[in-house]
Write a protein that holds these residues in place. Structure first.
Motif, PDB file in Angstrom:
ATOM      1  N   ALA A 288      -2.956 -14.533 -14.027  1.00 27.75           N
ATOM      2  CA  ALA A 288      -3.094 -14.073 -13.149  1.00 27.75           C
ATOM      3  C   ALA A 288      -2.694 -12.613 -13.271  1.00 27.75           C
ATOM      4  CB  ALA A 288      -1.583 -14.585 -12.576  1.00 27.75           C
ATOM      5  N   LEU A 289      -1.969 -12.017 -14.372  1.00 29.06           N
ATOM      6  CA  LEU A 289      -2.183 -10.501 -14.424  1.00 29.06           C
ATOM      7  C   LEU A 289      -3.282  -9.987 -14.313  1.00 29.06           C
ATOM      8  CD1 LEU A 289       0.028  -8.553 -13.659  1.00 29.06           C
ATOM      9  CD2 LEU A 289       0.814  -8.164 -16.308  1.00 29.06           C
ATOM     10  N   GLU A 290      -4.356  -9.927 -15.118  1.00 30.90           N
ATOM     11  CA  GLU A 290      -5.033  -9.660 -15.717  1.00 30.90           C
ATOM     12  C   GLU A 290      -6.288 -10.872 -14.457  1.00 30.90           C
ATOM     13  OE1 GLU A 290      -6.169 -11.414 -19.308  1.00 30.90           O
ATOM     14  OE2 GLU A 290      -5.194 -11.054 -20.600  1.00 30.90           O
ATOM     15  N   GLN A 291      -6.659 -11.395 -13.714  1.00 30.70           N
ATOM     16  CA  GLN A 291      -7.176 -11.394 -12.332  1.00 30.70           C
ATOM     17  C   GLN A 291      -6.887 -10.103 -11.929  1.00 30.70           C
ATOM     18  OE1 GLN A 291      -6.291 -15.524 -11.764  1.00 30.70           O
ATOM     19  NE2 GLN A 291      -8.042 -16.241 -13.805  1.00 30.70           N
TER      20      GLN A 291
ATOM     21  N   GLY B  80       2.084 -17.032  -4.820  1.00 27.89           N
ATOM     22  CA  GLY B  80       1.374 -18.112  -5.642  1.00 27.89           C
ATOM     23  C   GLY B  80       2.844 -19.209  -5.490  1.00 27.89           C
ATOM     24  N   ASP B  81       2.739 -20.378  -6.932  1.00 24.92           N
ATOM     25  CA  ASP B  81       3.841 -20.442  -6.672  1.00 24.92           C
ATOM     26  C   ASP B  81       4.980 -20.301  -7.223  1.00 24.92           C
ATOM     27  OD1 ASP B  81       2.853 -21.452  -9.249  1.00 24.92           O
ATOM     28  OD2 ASP B  81       2.048 -23.166  -8.934  1.00 24.92           O
ATOM     29  N   GLU B  82       5.938 -21.251  -7.910  1.00 24.75           N
ATOM     30  CA  GLU B  82       6.820 -20.804  -8.799  1.00 24.75           C
ATOM     31  C   GLU B  82       6.491 -20.337  -9.836  1.00 24.75           C
ATOM     32  OE1 GLU B  82       9.874 -23.944  -9.353  1.00 24.75           O
ATOM     33  OE2 GLU B  82       9.830 -24.361  -7.132  1.00 24.75           O
TER      34      GLU B  82
ATOM     35  N   SER C 297       7.701 -14.677 -12.350  1.00 24.76           N
ATOM     36  CA  SER C 297       7.629 -12.947 -13.419  1.00 24.76           C
ATOM     37  C   SER C 297       7.483 -11.573 -12.842  1.00 24.76           C
ATOM     38  CB  SER C 297       5.869 -13.288 -13.754  1.00 24.76           C
ATOM     39  OG  SER C 297       5.261 -11.992 -14.534  1.00 24.76           O
ATOM     40  N   SER C 298       8.954 -11.274 -13.399  1.00 22.78           N
ATOM     41  CA  SER C 298       8.570  -9.987 -12.547  1.00 22.78           C
ATOM     42  C   SER C 298       7.498  -9.093 -13.119  1.00 22.78           C
ATOM     43  CB  SER C 298      10.301  -9.335 -13.407  1.00 22.78           C
ATOM     44  OG  SER C 298      10.168  -9.655 -15.632  1.00 22.78           O
ATOM     45  N   LYS C 299       6.842  -9.107 -14.426  1.00 21.63           N
ATOM     46  CA  LYS C 299       6.405  -8.216 -14.117  1.00 21.63           C
ATOM     47  C   LYS C 299       5.006  -7.883 -12.963  1.00 21.63           C
ATOM     48  CE  LYS C 299       5.901  -7.835 -19.421  1.00 21.63           C
ATOM     49  NZ  LYS C 299       5.214  -7.986 -20.362  1.00 21.63           N
ATOM     50  N   LEU C 300       4.058  -9.896 -12.597  1.00 24.24           N
ATOM     51  CA  LEU C 300       3.747  -9.932 -11.524  1.00 24.24           C
ATOM     52  C   LEU C 300       4.003  -9.224 -10.786  1.00 24.24           C
ATOM     53  CD1 LEU C 300       0.476 -11.465 -10.860  1.00 24.24           C
ATOM     54  CD2 LEU C 300       2.074 -13.115 -10.756  1.00 24.24           C
ATOM     55  N   ARG C 301       5.392  -9.131 -10.336  1.00 22.66           N
ATOM     56  CA  ARG C 301       5.471  -8.900  -9.052  1.00 22.66           C
ATOM     57  C   ARG C 301       5.510  -7.508  -8.879  1.00 22.66           C
ATOM     58  NH1 ARG C 301       9.933 -12.854 -10.193  1.00 22.66           N
ATOM     59  NH2 ARG C 301      11.601 -10.475 -10.682  1.00 22.66           N
ATOM     60  N   GLY C 302       5.930  -6.349 -10.366  1.00 17.68           N
ATOM     61  CA  GLY C 302       6.227  -5.521 -10.429  1.00 17.68           C
ATOM     62  C   GLY C 302       4.827  -4.883 -10.065  1.00 17.68           C
ATOM     63  N   PHE C 303       3.911  -5.181 -10.752  1.00 20.90           N
ATOM     64  CA  PHE C 303       2.641  -4.590 -10.526  1.00 20.90           C
ATOM     65  C   PHE C 303       2.174  -4.631  -8.574  1.00 20.90           C
ATOM     66  CE2 PHE C 303      -1.915  -5.736  -9.795  1.00 20.90           C
ATOM     67  CZ  PHE C 303      -2.975  -4.803 -10.297  1.00 20.90           C
TER      68      PHE C 303
ATOM     69  N   ALA D  98      12.353 -25.402   0.342  1.00 20.46           N
ATOM     70  CA  ALA D  98      11.950 -24.477  -0.543  1.00 20.46           C
ATOM     71  C   ALA D  98      11.666 -23.171  -0.167  1.00 20.46           C
ATOM     72  CB  ALA D  98      10.206 -24.963  -0.737  1.00 20.46           C
ATOM     73  N   PHE D  99      12.256 -22.421  -1.466  1.00 22.96           N
ATOM     74  CA  PHE D  99      12.348 -21.512  -1.360  1.00 22.96           C
ATOM     75  C   PHE D  99      11.264 -19.972  -1.908  1.00 22.96           C
ATOM     76  CE2 PHE D  99      15.793 -23.704  -2.585  1.00 22.96           C
ATOM     77  CZ  PHE D  99      16.292 -23.403  -1.677  1.00 22.96           C
ATOM     78  N   PHE D 100      11.014 -18.526  -1.495  1.00 29.36           N
ATOM     79  CA  PHE D 100      10.412 -17.905  -1.491  1.00 29.36           C
ATOM     80  C   PHE D 100      10.557 -16.802  -0.810  1.00 29.36           C
ATOM     81  CE2 PHE D 100       8.559 -21.456   0.813  1.00 29.36           C
ATOM     82  CZ  PHE D 100       7.202 -21.203   0.640  1.00 29.36           C
ATOM     83  N   TYR D 101      10.273 -15.877  -2.511  1.00 35.86           N
ATOM     84  CA  TYR D 101      10.629 -14.251  -3.404  1.00 35.86           C
ATOM     85  C   TYR D 101       9.969 -13.175  -2.264  1.00 35.86           C
ATOM     86  CZ  TYR D 101      13.010 -10.405  -4.608  1.00 35.86           C
ATOM     87  OH  TYR D 101      14.457  -9.202  -5.586  1.00 35.86           O
ATOM     88  N   THR D 102      10.340 -12.548  -1.702  1.00 38.18           N
ATOM     89  CA  THR D 102       9.348 -11.685  -0.880  1.00 38.18           C
ATOM     90  C   THR D 102       9.377  -9.570  -1.136  1.00 38.18           C
ATOM     91  OG1 THR D 102      10.273 -11.611   1.120  1.00 38.18           O
ATOM     92  CG2 THR D 102       9.602 -13.617   1.500  1.00 38.18           C
ATOM     93  N   TYR D 103       8.615  -9.909  -1.120  1.00 35.54           N
ATOM     94  CA  TYR D 103       8.318  -7.986  -0.787  1.00 35.54           C
ATOM     95  C   TYR D 103       7.689  -7.617   0.100  1.00 35.54           C
ATOM     96  CZ  TYR D 103       7.554  -3.564  -2.435  1.00 35.54           C
ATOM     97  OH  TYR D 103       7.420  -1.920  -2.510  1.00 35.54           O
ATOM     98  N   VAL D 104       7.928  -6.695   1.026  1.00 38.49           N
ATOM     99  CA  VAL D 104       7.356  -5.943   2.175  1.00 38.49           C
ATOM    100  C   VAL D 104       7.257  -4.801   1.596  1.00 38.49           C
ATOM    101  CG1 VAL D 104       6.803  -5.508   3.846  1.00 38.49           C
ATOM    102  CG2 VAL D 104       7.942  -8.169   3.246  1.00 38.49           C
TER     103      VAL D 104
END
Length: 460
Positions: free
Chosen positions: A190-193, A209-211, A216-222, A304-310
């Motif tokens: 997913a990160l490559e995409q 995306g789903d759980e 993935s902290s790398k995907l979120r960090g990107f 259900a839980f979602f971690y968000t960043y704005v």
């Protein structure tokens, strides 16, 4: 049918020439990626076969649909012909985004599977797939959907291969993965995409995306580095950073969400009513990060839980985050349309490259339908929907937007008419089928209105 409905149904909802025009446009963008004329012609015939109403879409049935006496040409297209499938994937992405780009676009990541027998197919293995809802012998692929207010479709996809394959170079070579194959997690794919999409200047405001991807902290960090917001689903045991240290998502929700904090909001329009839930937003250690909690209306224990960043400078309104959480269903709709309409999971190829080529051509067919549907959506207002459970029926319900499934049906009809009839007669027949399509979509709008009224009355 009333006179008003008859007049509305007689109006052609979309220009029939757009179907062939957009097919030719996409074919022209793919043409330079083929070394010779024959595989280029086979690729166009293959896409037409994927768009046809065939019960099973493989090289044999597609070749028969194209009027060929044997499947060798289609098989060679996937296995041996010289053409750039990576470039074709990028061309499909560019075609889709050129027509669907709009402010507030979202990249959505998810995976889907296809059951397989045996052990020779690239990537096959015992693994969980949502297609069956259980562990089975299957191949699984990670896909990326581009979703905007104008429409959505798959723009990237790659095979997920379990780590035990990397320990067997001979097996990898036989399956076309190469002896130097290295294992990649789903989040790494997913990160490559994501990097590939943003590298060419595609503008997106959000990711979802789903759980699997939320962990993935790398995907979120990107995405944070790119100033792109996200709403990723996370599990109940996700460790949410707080001022008191990491706390499980379910424990934090139980501790921080009082009864008055819940807000009833819809995260999108379903076929039979708004997808309404109770929602709450919980602060975390970071001012731009929150835990979004969703509660079922029928079972308050179902959370259900979602971690968000704005990103800075953007609104953190609850309604906006709920909307992004709901857009995640776009990829599920793309999977359903991809499999049912264009045979995304009908491939019988065993080698990796053949699988990728089939998937790229299936994504091309799906993108074509999504673009055609979006052109209709731009010229027709949304159907009328009730505002509450006591609303009175309007005089005109409008019509639902052209769906991908209906676009595929019309494409198939128009192709057959132009092939079998003189141009003048084919034009009259196409107008007739468009009238029926408009009539059906007006009645679907009527049904949707009453479904919404009943749902809103139940929620009141």
């Amino acid at each position: 049918m009333t006179q008003h409905e008859d007049q509305a149904a007689s109006a052609v909802s979309i220009d029939p020439s757009l179907f062939q025009e957009k097919f030719d446009e996409l074919s022209a963008e793919l043409a330079p990626l083929f070394a010779r004329r024959e595989p280029r012609a086979h690729a166009c015939a293959y896409m037409r076969g994927l768009l046809a109403d065939l019960p099973r879409k493989n090289c044999w049935t597609v070749a028969e649909h194209a009027g060929q006496t044997r499947a060798f040409g289609m098989q060679r297209l996937l296995y041996q012909a010289t053409w750039d499938e990576d470039g074709a994937r990028d061309a499909v992405r560019d075609f889709a985004i050129r027509h669907l780009a709009a402010p507030g676009a979202v990249l959505v990541f998810d995976e889907t599977g296809q059951e397989k027998k045996g052990t020779a197919t690239a990537g096959v293995g015992r693994q969980y797939t949502g297609t069956t809802g259980q562990v089975s012998n299957a191949v699984v692929a990670v896909y990326c959907t581009y979703a905007s207010a104008l429409g959505h479709c798959l723009i990237d996809g790659d095979l997920y291969v379990q780590d035990h394959w990397a320990k067997d170079p001979d097996r990898c070579e036989q399956a076309g993965l190469g002896r130097n194959f290295t294992f990649r997690t789903k989040t790494a794919i997913a990160l490559e995409q994501a990097r590939r999409t943003l590298a060419v200047g595609v503008e997106v405001d959000w990711a979802a995306g789903d759980e699997v991807y939320g962990r993935s902290s790398k995907l979120r960090g990107f995405f944070e580095e790119q100033a792109i917001g996200y709403v990723f689903a996370v599990g109940v045991n996700f460790q949410v950073p707080t001022g008191a240290g990491p706390i499980r998502a379910d424990l934090l929700a139980a501790w921080k969400v009082p009864k008055r904090a819940w807000n009833r909001l819809s995260c999108g329009q379903g076929a039979k009513g708004p997808r309404a839930y109770d929602w709450a937003l919980v602060a975390t250690a970071g001012p731009r990060h929150h835990l979004l909690v969703r509660r079922s209306l029928t079972d308050p224990t179902d959370l259900a839980f979602f971690y968000t960043y704005v990103p800075p400078g953007r609104s953190m309104a609850l309604a906006d985050l709920v909307k992004i959480a709901g857009i995640r269903w776009a990829v599920e709709e793309d999977f359903a349309n991809g499999k049912d309409a264009v045979g995304l999971d009908h491939t019988q190829a065993r080698r990796y490259r053949s699988w990728r080529r089939h998937v790229v051509l299936a994504m091309a067919a799906l993108a074509l339908l999504a673009v055609i549907a979006s052109l209709d959506r731009r010229t027709h207002p949304d159907p009328v929907l009730p505002t509450d459970g006591a609303a009175e029926p309007p005089e005109d319900f409008g019509q639902i937007a052209l769906t991908v499934t209906e676009a595929r049906r019309l494409f198939q009809l128009f192709t057959a008419l132009l092939r079998d009839l003189p141009t003048a007669l084919a034009t009259r027949r196409m107008a007739f089928h468009l009238q029926w399509s408009t009539w059906r979509r007006r009645h679907q709008a009527r049904s949707r209105w009453h479904h919404y009224k009943r749902r809103l009355a139940a929620l009141a």
